[in-house]
Design a protein around this motif. Structure first.
Motif, PDB file in Angstrom:
ATOM      1  N   LEU A   1      -3.207 -18.717 -28.588  1.00 21.10           N
ATOM      2  CA  LEU A   1      -2.740 -17.394 -29.008  1.00 21.10           C
ATOM      3  C   LEU A   1      -1.958 -16.710 -27.890  1.00 21.10           C
ATOM      4  N   GLN A   2      -2.434 -16.846 -26.670  1.00 18.03           N
ATOM      5  CA  GLN A   2      -1.728 -16.246 -25.531  1.00 18.03           C
ATOM      6  C   GLN A   2      -0.372 -16.910 -25.310  1.00 18.03           C
ATOM      7  N   ALA A   3      -0.343 -18.235 -25.489  1.00 12.46           N
ATOM      8  CA  ALA A   3       0.926 -18.953 -25.335  1.00 12.46           C
ATOM      9  C   ALA A   3       1.920 -18.531 -26.412  1.00 12.46           C
ATOM     10  N   LYS A   4       1.404 -18.256 -27.601  1.00 13.04           N
ATOM     11  CA  LYS A   4       2.251 -17.847 -28.721  1.00 13.04           C
ATOM     12  C   LYS A   4       2.979 -16.535 -28.423  1.00 13.04           C
ATOM     13  N   TYR A   5       2.306 -15.619 -27.758  1.00 18.88           N
ATOM     14  CA  TYR A   5       2.894 -14.301 -27.479  1.00 18.88           C
ATOM     15  C   TYR A   5       3.267 -14.128 -26.002  1.00 18.88           C
ATOM     16  N   LYS A   6       3.349 -15.221 -25.281  1.00 19.35           N
ATOM     17  CA  LYS A   6       3.571 -15.153 -23.835  1.00 19.35           C
ATOM     18  C   LYS A   6       4.838 -14.401 -23.460  1.00 19.35           C
ATOM     19  N   ASN A   7       5.921 -14.661 -24.140  1.00 20.24           N
ATOM     20  CA  ASN A   7       7.213 -14.070 -23.786  1.00 20.24           C
ATOM     21  C   ASN A   7       7.600 -12.902 -24.690  1.00 20.24           C
ATOM     22  N   LYS A   8       6.661 -12.404 -25.465  1.00 20.16           N
ATOM     23  CA  LYS A   8       6.935 -11.283 -26.364  1.00 20.16           C
ATOM     24  C   LYS A   8       6.321 -10.014 -25.792  1.00 20.16           C
ATOM     25  N   THR A   9       7.181  -9.071 -25.450  1.00 18.52           N
ATOM     26  CA  THR A   9       6.709  -7.841 -24.793  1.00 18.52           C
ATOM     27  C   THR A   9       6.897  -6.589 -25.650  1.00 18.52           C
TER      28      THR A   9
ATOM     29  N   GLN B   1      -3.113  -8.352 -30.576  1.00 13.34           N
ATOM     30  CA  GLN B   1      -4.433  -7.726 -30.552  1.00 13.34           C
ATOM     31  C   GLN B   1      -5.176  -7.956 -31.864  1.00 13.34           C
ATOM     32  N   GLN B   2      -4.458  -7.857 -32.985  1.00 18.68           N
ATOM     33  CA  GLN B   2      -5.077  -8.073 -34.295  1.00 18.68           C
ATOM     34  C   GLN B   2      -5.570  -9.510 -34.432  1.00 18.68           C
ATOM     35  N   GLU B   3      -4.716 -10.467 -34.032  1.00 18.71           N
ATOM     36  CA  GLU B   3      -5.109 -11.867 -34.137  1.00 18.71           C
ATOM     37  C   GLU B   3      -6.257 -12.192 -33.181  1.00 18.71           C
ATOM     38  N   MET B   4      -6.260 -11.536 -32.046  1.00 19.77           N
ATOM     39  CA  MET B   4      -7.331 -11.764 -31.082  1.00 19.77           C
ATOM     40  C   MET B   4      -8.674 -11.264 -31.627  1.00 19.77           C
ATOM     41  N   MET B   5      -8.654 -10.088 -32.276  1.00 21.26           N
ATOM     42  CA  MET B   5      -9.877  -9.550 -32.863  1.00 21.26           C
ATOM     43  C   MET B   5     -10.366 -10.439 -34.003  1.00 21.26           C
ATOM     44  N   GLU B   6      -9.422 -11.011 -34.766  1.00 22.73           N
ATOM     45  CA  GLU B   6      -9.797 -11.940 -35.821  1.00 22.73           C
ATOM     46  C   GLU B   6     -10.461 -13.191 -35.227  1.00 22.73           C
ATOM     47  N   LEU B   7      -9.952 -13.591 -34.088  1.00 19.30           N
ATOM     48  CA  LEU B   7     -10.517 -14.749 -33.398  1.00 19.30           C
ATOM     49  C   LEU B   7     -11.943 -14.456 -32.930  1.00 19.30           C
ATOM     50  N   TYR B   8     -12.156 -13.251 -32.415  1.00 18.95           N
ATOM     51  CA  TYR B   8     -13.506 -12.845 -32.008  1.00 18.95           C
ATOM     52  C   TYR B   8     -14.464 -12.895 -33.199  1.00 18.95           C
ATOM     53  N   ARG B   9     -14.022 -12.346 -34.319  1.00 14.85           N
ATOM     54  CA  ARG B   9     -14.877 -12.313 -35.514  1.00 14.85           C
ATOM     55  C   ARG B   9     -15.167 -13.723 -36.029  1.00 14.85           C
TER      56      ARG B   9
END
Length: 260
Positions: free
Chosen positions: A108-116, A125-133
């Protein structure tokens, strides 16, 4: 991510960090244990009862204060053992979840690495929270501090009682006098704390073991530094407590840590 990595670190190495924290706090008690601040609630409910218990048990063993300190140390550790096992169980469960969670988080971090841009950050952040759940993880959960907070009053109270029971210093135990420093016992206490660190690293990934290497060095050195000029009863107390923690950790690994 930063919050997650810090939380994982504390959960993984909580028992070692707890030991170092307690050593620092106990060392600080040396200069204040006899001051007015030690009176009142803590003195009445923790230090005085422990001091009385030390003398009472010693009196039942022909004034052997060494045996008294050992027995109380083991008793206190046994009382606190369920809380520590609960902490270790939670730590091992988190480790197992992280084995599945981390590769997906890295992707997920690699996917958004160059997107600022703001929109990409929000999506991340949304995808990360989904990953936590998905993995049943809470990035805002407590970092295993409850068992440490529970045990601190008892361990600090017992430590302070040892320092505030002058009868201890007038007695011998095994080859040493309890009231004077002993270099052999200092070395034993250091070895016990080093072994405690080594046991805690059984089954840990080599990369994470390398990250915690400094903690394994600091803990024994602090024990040695304090024991060098402290009454021998203190490294005796630390050595017995450390041996108990080693057995406790081995038991927890047998019960809770999955075999590869």
């Amino acid at each position: 991510m930063q919050r997650t990595s810090v939380s994982t670190f504390f959960k993984k190495y909580g028992i070692i960090l707890s030991s170092i924290t307690l050593i620092v706090l106990l060392a600080g008690c040396q200069s204040s244990s006899g001051s007015a601040s030690s009176e009142g609630f803590f003195n009445h409910y923790f230090i005085s009862p422990f001091s009385y218990l030390i003398k009472w048990i010693a009196g039942n063993f022909n004034d052997d204060y060494g045996i008294s300190v050992i027995l109380i140390t083991l008793a206190v550790r046994l009382i606190l053992m369920p809380f520590m096992l609960m902490q270790l169980k939670k730590s091992y469960e988190t480790q197992e979840k992280m084995k599945l969670f981390k590769p997906e988080l890295d992707a997920l971090q690699a996917k958004y690495k160059n997107k600022t841009d703001v929109e990409s950050k929000q999506k991340q952040q949304q995808e990360m929270m989904e990953l936590y759940r998905k993995h049943g993880m809470n990035p805002f959960s407590a970092m295993g501090c409850l068992p440490l907070l529970i045990q601190m009053p008892f361990l600090i109270g017992f430590y302070s009682a040892i320092r505030n029971t002058p009868e201890i210093a007038t007695h011998d135990f095994l080859w040493f006098n309890l009231g004077t420093p002993d270099m052999a016992l200092m070395v034993i206490a250091m070895l016990v704390y080093w072994l405690q660190y080594r046991v805690s690293q059984i089954g840990v990934d080599p990369a994470r073991r390398q990250q915690a290497r400094m903690i394994g060095i600091i803990s024994p050195l602090m024990i040695g530094f304090i024991s060098f000029s402290s009454p021998a009863v203190l490294p005796l107390y630390w050595a017995v407590g450390g041996l108990f923690v080693i057995c406790q950790t081995l038991l927890a690994k047998f019960l809770f840590q999955r075999k590869k």
